[in-house]
Each structure stands twice: as structure tokens, then as C-alpha cells.
Write an enzyme that holds these catalytic residues in place. Structure first.
Site, mmCIF file in Angstrom:
data_model
loop_
_atom_site.group_PDB
_atom_site.id
_atom_site.type_symbol
_atom_site.label_atom_id
_atom_site.label_comp_id
_atom_site.label_asym_id
_atom_site.label_seq_id
_atom_site.Cartn_x
_atom_site.Cartn_y
_atom_site.Cartn_z
ATOM 1 N N ASP A 10 -23.753 0.889 58.100
ATOM 2 C CA ASP A 10 -24.029 0.292 59.392
ATOM 3 C C ASP A 10 -25.251 1.053 59.935
ATOM 4 O O ASP A 10 -25.590 2.127 59.428
ATOM 5 C CB ASP A 10 -22.802 0.489 60.301
ATOM 6 C CG ASP A 10 -23.073 0.049 61.709
ATOM 7 O OD1 ASP A 10 -23.561 -1.078 61.890
ATOM 8 O OD2 ASP A 10 -22.824 0.845 62.650
ATOM 9 N N LEU A 11 -25.912 0.514 60.936
ATOM 10 C CA LEU A 11 -27.131 1.161 61.442
ATOM 11 C C LEU A 11 -26.898 1.890 62.778
ATOM 12 O O LEU A 11 -26.946 3.122 62.847
ATOM 13 C CB LEU A 11 -28.236 0.106 61.603
ATOM 14 C CG LEU A 11 -29.558 0.607 62.168
ATOM 15 C CD1 LEU A 11 -30.257 1.551 61.194
ATOM 16 C CD2 LEU A 11 -30.480 -0.561 62.510
ATOM 17 N N ASP A 12 -26.641 1.069 63.827
ATOM 18 C CA ASP A 12 -26.533 1.630 65.179
ATOM 19 C C ASP A 12 -25.329 2.568 65.288
ATOM 20 O O ASP A 12 -24.195 2.155 65.059
ATOM 21 C CB ASP A 12 -26.350 0.490 66.206
ATOM 22 C CG ASP A 12 -27.538 -0.459 66.236
ATOM 23 O OD1 ASP A 12 -28.679 0.019 66.306
ATOM 24 O OD2 ASP A 12 -27.319 -1.693 66.205
ATOM 25 N N THR A 18 -28.843 4.678 68.366
ATOM 26 C CA THR A 18 -29.202 3.528 69.193
ATOM 27 C C THR A 18 -28.001 2.918 69.920
ATOM 28 O O THR A 18 -28.193 2.104 70.830
ATOM 29 C CB THR A 18 -29.842 2.426 68.318
ATOM 30 O OG1 THR A 18 -29.163 2.417 67.065
ATOM 31 C CG2 THR A 18 -31.317 2.665 68.115
ATOM 32 N N TRP A 26 -26.441 -3.202 78.193
ATOM 33 C CA TRP A 26 -25.335 -4.093 78.594
ATOM 34 C C TRP A 26 -24.815 -3.708 79.967
ATOM 35 O O TRP A 26 -24.469 -4.559 80.778
ATOM 36 C CB TRP A 26 -24.188 -4.038 77.586
ATOM 37 C CG TRP A 26 -24.389 -4.817 76.323
ATOM 38 C CD1 TRP A 26 -24.202 -4.355 75.055
ATOM 39 C CD2 TRP A 26 -24.775 -6.197 76.189
ATOM 40 N NE1 TRP A 26 -24.461 -5.367 74.147
ATOM 41 C CE2 TRP A 26 -24.811 -6.496 74.811
ATOM 42 C CE3 TRP A 26 -25.100 -7.202 77.110
ATOM 43 C CZ2 TRP A 26 -25.156 -7.773 74.328
ATOM 44 C CZ3 TRP A 26 -25.451 -8.458 76.628
ATOM 45 C CH2 TRP A 26 -25.474 -8.738 75.264
ATOM 46 N N LYS A 46 -19.020 -2.393 70.016
ATOM 47 C CA LYS A 46 -19.717 -1.823 68.862
ATOM 48 C C LYS A 46 -19.486 -2.686 67.623
ATOM 49 O O LYS A 46 -18.347 -3.050 67.311
ATOM 50 C CB LYS A 46 -19.238 -0.391 68.589
ATOM 51 C CG LYS A 46 -19.755 0.602 69.618
ATOM 52 C CD LYS A 46 -19.389 2.020 69.226
ATOM 53 C CE LYS A 46 -19.912 3.016 70.266
ATOM 54 N NZ LYS A 46 -19.401 4.368 70.023
ATOM 55 N N SER A 53 -20.857 -10.063 72.142
ATOM 56 C CA SER A 53 -20.746 -8.950 73.096
ATOM 57 C C SER A 53 -20.859 -9.492 74.520
ATOM 58 O O SER A 53 -20.061 -9.147 75.396
ATOM 59 C CB SER A 53 -21.870 -7.927 72.886
ATOM 60 O OG SER A 53 -21.858 -7.423 71.586
ATOM 61 N N SER A 115 -25.739 -4.473 58.893
ATOM 62 C CA SER A 115 -25.783 -4.326 60.347
ATOM 63 C C SER A 115 -25.704 -5.680 61.043
ATOM 64 O O SER A 115 -26.259 -6.665 60.563
ATOM 65 C CB SER A 115 -27.102 -3.642 60.738
ATOM 66 O OG SER A 115 -27.302 -3.727 62.141
ATOM 67 N N ALA A 116 -25.038 -5.696 62.208
ATOM 68 C CA ALA A 116 -24.957 -6.926 63.006
ATOM 69 C C ALA A 116 -26.241 -7.153 63.793
ATOM 70 O O ALA A 116 -26.439 -8.222 64.376
ATOM 71 C CB ALA A 116 -23.791 -6.814 63.980
ATOM 72 N N SER A 117 -27.116 -6.163 63.802
ATOM 73 C CA SER A 117 -28.293 -6.242 64.674
ATOM 74 C C SER A 117 -29.412 -7.094 64.105
ATOM 75 O O SER A 117 -29.751 -7.013 62.932
ATOM 76 C CB SER A 117 -28.832 -4.840 64.939
ATOM 77 O OG SER A 117 -30.029 -4.924 65.683
ATOM 78 N N LYS A 146 -18.685 -8.945 62.412
ATOM 79 C CA LYS A 146 -17.611 -8.007 62.080
ATOM 80 C C LYS A 146 -16.517 -8.208 63.132
ATOM 81 O O LYS A 146 -16.869 -8.459 64.280
ATOM 82 C CB LYS A 146 -18.125 -6.553 62.148
ATOM 83 C CG LYS A 146 -19.245 -6.247 61.136
ATOM 84 C CD LYS A 146 -19.875 -4.877 61.422
ATOM 85 C CE LYS A 146 -21.102 -4.647 60.558
ATOM 86 N NZ LYS A 146 -21.849 -3.421 60.863
ATOM 87 N N GLU A 170 -19.350 3.512 58.798
ATOM 88 C CA GLU A 170 -19.259 2.771 60.052
ATOM 89 C C GLU A 170 -18.873 3.636 61.244
ATOM 90 O O GLU A 170 -18.122 4.589 61.084
ATOM 91 C CB GLU A 170 -18.145 1.716 59.920
ATOM 92 C CG GLU A 170 -18.601 0.318 59.628
ATOM 93 C CD GLU A 170 -19.384 -0.328 60.753
ATOM 94 O OE1 GLU A 170 -19.425 0.205 61.878
ATOM 95 O OE2 GLU A 170 -19.985 -1.382 60.500
ATOM 96 N N ASP A 171 -19.362 3.264 62.429
ATOM 97 C CA ASP A 171 -18.921 3.962 63.652
ATOM 98 C C ASP A 171 -18.076 3.055 64.547
ATOM 99 O O ASP A 171 -17.623 3.493 65.601
ATOM 100 C CB ASP A 171 -20.121 4.469 64.463
ATOM 101 C CG ASP A 171 -20.890 3.335 65.107
ATOM 102 O OD1 ASP A 171 -21.097 2.293 64.442
ATOM 103 O OD2 ASP A 171 -21.274 3.463 66.285
#
Ligand code: BG6
Ligand code: MG
Length: 216
Positions: A10-12, A18, A26, A46, A53, A115-117, A146, A170-171
Site C-alpha cells: 500500500d502507499l499512503d 501522506t 477531509w 484509510k 470516503s 494503492s486506492a489512490s 478495499k 498495509e496500514d
């Protein structure tokens, strides 16, 4: 014990710091709409897509918007987010990120982004880590957010590695669930109390080593 041939990141909040900017942007939007939400609520955001979101945040505020308004609000949040990450530097990589990516490369383990971004490529470029990735799957390439495993299954397919031989890092609770739903092992970055389902939880990638991957 099984052999691990690929790591899907995952990225963020895993590689780059980030997640905090998503939260700030948000919150600014929610405050403009007349309400607030907590860091605990933010855990639910997240890993999930921009539109999902926003829909959740509007639900928390008890606010109804048309699809056109939802589109405009999500654009507004993204403009703020892009301003916040405009000057992001390699020094905003999280501890151990670059070193662990290098260690995987040195050991011939394949690396993918999941990533979802929709802003993932911009961030990989600004932080100078794009060259580590054998495959990149971002929010522009998936239909299901996700905890659906789609993002990771596409990543494994692009790498040509069986899901059982992949580890996801993942976070987010949604991301941990996505990895497990995809029949992959998962390492959580963060709090054990939050990422309960992960096979292993570490505070940061600085604690990770190749040996831990095969002992999951
Ligand atoms: C995920 C973040 O990586 O990407 C979420 O954890 C975010 O908080 C999602 O909503 C979508 O990001 P973007 O950059 O496309 O708005
Ligand atoms: Mg994340």
C-alpha cells in the site's frame, strides 16, 4: 512455512507519510460543512476510495448531497490534498521504506504497488521510488475499493505470482481485510490493537527484514 516471491505495498501511510494529509483535507471539508470527525473515525477512511470516503463522511455529518455536488466536493478535497503534497520530498518517505524496497530488490523479490489512490504515481515520482516497482496498481485501475481484494489480485497477476506467494504490507483495516480476502499474507504497519487480523504488525518498515517474510 511458504516461500514468498512478491511484496505488494500500500502507499499512503506505509511507504509515505501522506495519510495525515488525507485526514487534514477531509477534516477541512467536514469543518466547512459544519461538523468534525475524530482520528478514530479516520481509521475507517484509510484505504478506501475518494468517493467512498466522502460518502461516509457525509453520512457522519447527516448531510445529503446530489451526485453532482459529491463530485464537486471530492474535487475540492483533492485540490487541497494536491496542494499539501505539492512539495513532498524523499525525506517524507516513512522510516525504513527505501531500505526495505532495496533489500527486496537485492533478493530478487518482486515488488508491486496496490494503492486506492489516483495520485499514487505523482507521489512515487516525487519521492523517487517509482523505479523499485515491477507493477503499479492504483485507484485508476480498479473498480472495487478495499476491502475487496481486486487491487492486490491485479498486482499479483501483473507480477505473474500466485496470491499464496505474496505478502501485502498495509496500514489500513480495509487493506488488511483485502489481502486476506485475496488469500495473501499481510503485515500491518501501525497499531496491533487496530490491525488485529494481520499476520504480523510492526511499528514501521524499519523493523522489517527478508527473514520475517518467510516466517509468516
Ligand atoms: C488511500 C488512502 O491510499 O487512497 C485513502 O488511504 C484515500 O485515505 C484513497 O482516500 C484515495 O486517494 P486519492 O489520492 O485517489 O484521493
Ligand atoms: Mg494506507
Amino acid at each position: 512455512m511458504r516461500e514468498i516471491n512478491a511484496c505488494l505495498f500500500d502507499l499512503d501511510g506505509v511507504l509515505v507519510d501522506t495519510a495525515i494529509y488525507h485526514y487534514k483535507a477531509w477534516r477541512r471539508l467536514a469543518n466547512e460543512l459544519g461538523f468534525d470527525f475524530t482520528e478514530k473515525d479516520n481509521e475507517k477512511l484509510k484505504g478506501i476510495s475518494r468517493i467512498q470516503s466522502l460518502k461516509l463522511i457525509l453520512e457522519w455529518g447527516g448531510i445529503k448531497k446530489t451526485s453532482k455536488e459529491i463530485e464537486e466536493l471530492s474535487q475540492k478535497k483533492n485540490d487541497w490534498y494536491l496542494e499539501m503534497i505539492a512539495d513532498i520530498q524523499p525525506n517524507e518517505l516513512l522510516p525504513g521504506s527505501r531500505e526495505f524496497l532495496q533489500e527486496l530488490k537485492d533478493h530478487g523479490i518482486k515488488i508491486a504497488l496496490g494503492s486506492a489512490s489516483k495520485n499514487a504515481i505523482i507521489i512515487l515520482d516525487k519521492t523517487n521510488i517509482r523505479h523499485f516497482f515491477d507493477a503499479i496498481v492504483d485507484g485508476n485501475m480498479v473498480q472495487a475499493s478495499k476491502p475487496d481484494p481486486e487491487v492486490f489480485l491485479i498486482g499479483a497477476k501483473l507480477l505473474n505470482i500466485q496470491p499464496q506467494q505474496c505478502v501485502v504490507i498495509e496500514d489500513a483495516v480495509a487493506g488488511v481485510e483485502a489481502a486476506l480476502a485475496g488469500n495473501m499474507k499481510v503485515i500491518g504497519i501501525g497499531d496491533k490493537g487496530v490491525l488485529k487480523e494481520a499476520n504480523l504488525v510492526v511499528a514501521s518498515l524499519a523493523e522489517m527484514s527478508i527473514d520475517q517474510l518467510n516466517s509468516l
